[in-house]
Write a protein that holds these residues in place. Sequence first.
Motif, PDB file in Angstrom:
ATOM      1  N   PHE A 147     -22.475  40.633  12.807  1.00 17.13           N
ATOM      2  CA  PHE A 147     -22.250  39.323  12.036  1.00 17.13           C
ATOM      3  C   PHE A 147     -20.778  38.616  12.400  1.00 17.13           C
ATOM      4  N   ASP A 148     -20.279  38.092  12.061  1.00 17.03           N
ATOM      5  CA  ASP A 148     -19.153  36.945  13.365  1.00 17.03           C
ATOM      6  C   ASP A 148     -17.936  36.836  12.544  1.00 17.03           C
ATOM      7  N   LEU A 149     -17.210  38.283  12.678  1.00 17.80           N
ATOM      8  CA  LEU A 149     -15.832  38.545  12.124  1.00 17.80           C
ATOM      9  C   LEU A 149     -15.261  38.333  13.227  1.00 17.80           C
ATOM     10  N   PRO A 150     -13.327  38.097  13.079  1.00 13.49           N
ATOM     11  CA  PRO A 150     -12.829  38.780  13.978  1.00 13.49           C
ATOM     12  C   PRO A 150     -12.890  40.472  14.398  1.00 13.49           C
ATOM     13  N   THR A 182     -15.385  41.707  15.222  1.00 12.24           N
ATOM     14  CA  THR A 182     -16.250  42.437  16.422  1.00 12.24           C
ATOM     15  C   THR A 182     -16.397  41.282  17.375  1.00 12.24           C
ATOM     16  N   TRP A 183     -15.014  40.064  16.980  1.00 10.63           N
ATOM     17  CA  TRP A 183     -15.110  38.980  18.403  1.00 10.63           C
ATOM     18  C   TRP A 183     -14.685  40.243  19.440  1.00 10.63           C
ATOM     19  N   ALA A 240      -5.653  39.893  12.780  1.00 11.87           N
ATOM     20  CA  ALA A 240      -7.164  39.707  13.693  1.00 11.87           C
ATOM     21  C   ALA A 240      -6.665  41.620  13.920  1.00 11.87           C
ATOM     22  N   ARG A 287      -8.557  44.890  13.009  1.00 13.41           N
ATOM     23  CA  ARG A 287      -8.886  45.923  14.451  1.00 13.41           C
ATOM     24  C   ARG A 287      -8.451  47.587  14.721  1.00 13.41           C
ATOM     25  N   SER A 307     -17.953  45.676   8.432  1.00 17.27           N
ATOM     26  CA  SER A 307     -18.499  43.913   8.719  1.00 17.27           C
ATOM     27  C   SER A 307     -19.156  43.772   7.036  1.00 17.27           C
ATOM     28  N   TRP A 335     -16.714  44.226   4.405  1.00 15.37           N
ATOM     29  CA  TRP A 335     -16.319  43.150   3.586  1.00 15.37           C
ATOM     30  C   TRP A 335     -17.234  41.147   4.057  1.00 15.37           C
ATOM     31  N   SER A 336     -18.021  41.340   3.795  1.00 14.19           N
ATOM     32  CA  SER A 336     -18.477  40.098   4.274  1.00 14.19           C
ATOM     33  C   SER A 336     -20.309  40.024   2.917  1.00 14.19           C
TER      34      SER A 336
END
Length: 154
Positions: A56-59, A61-62, A79, A83, A115, A118-119
Amino acid sequence: AARARADPGVGPLLLRAEATGPAVDDNVAMAAFLMRAVDVPPPELAPWIRALPASFDLPLTWSEPELLQLQASPARLRAEALRRWSRAEYARIFGAWSEPLDFEGSLSRWTWALSAVWSRSFMLGAVEGSWRVLAPVADLLNHASHVEGAGEAE
């Protein structure tokens, strides 16, 4: 979240965490359930679980360099707070558990599962209040019917 609490592999983890602290958030309970469902899928959920994205591209996982792009904005502060909260909840659920798990209980699986919750989940309201819902297939209603390179669900 009720299904997570009733799950034989996840329920005891949640009960132990609640015995030493506040009630486990519905997002946390659903993420723990999803972690186990990947390795021990309930038959009726197996096709949906296989169709979930691998990442997933979420903060949450950044990487640190990606977060630095947010500079000193409120988004970066949020963010970073999410975390910290995520890692603290992971430690609360899995940190003191000494019995073997029948699923992968890694921090990376936790991050993936949280993630996904949340998504893919949404709030459902009623007169008595509202609750978080992770309804398989309902999460697909706001997406394209076909994604290039996506696998087929049974």
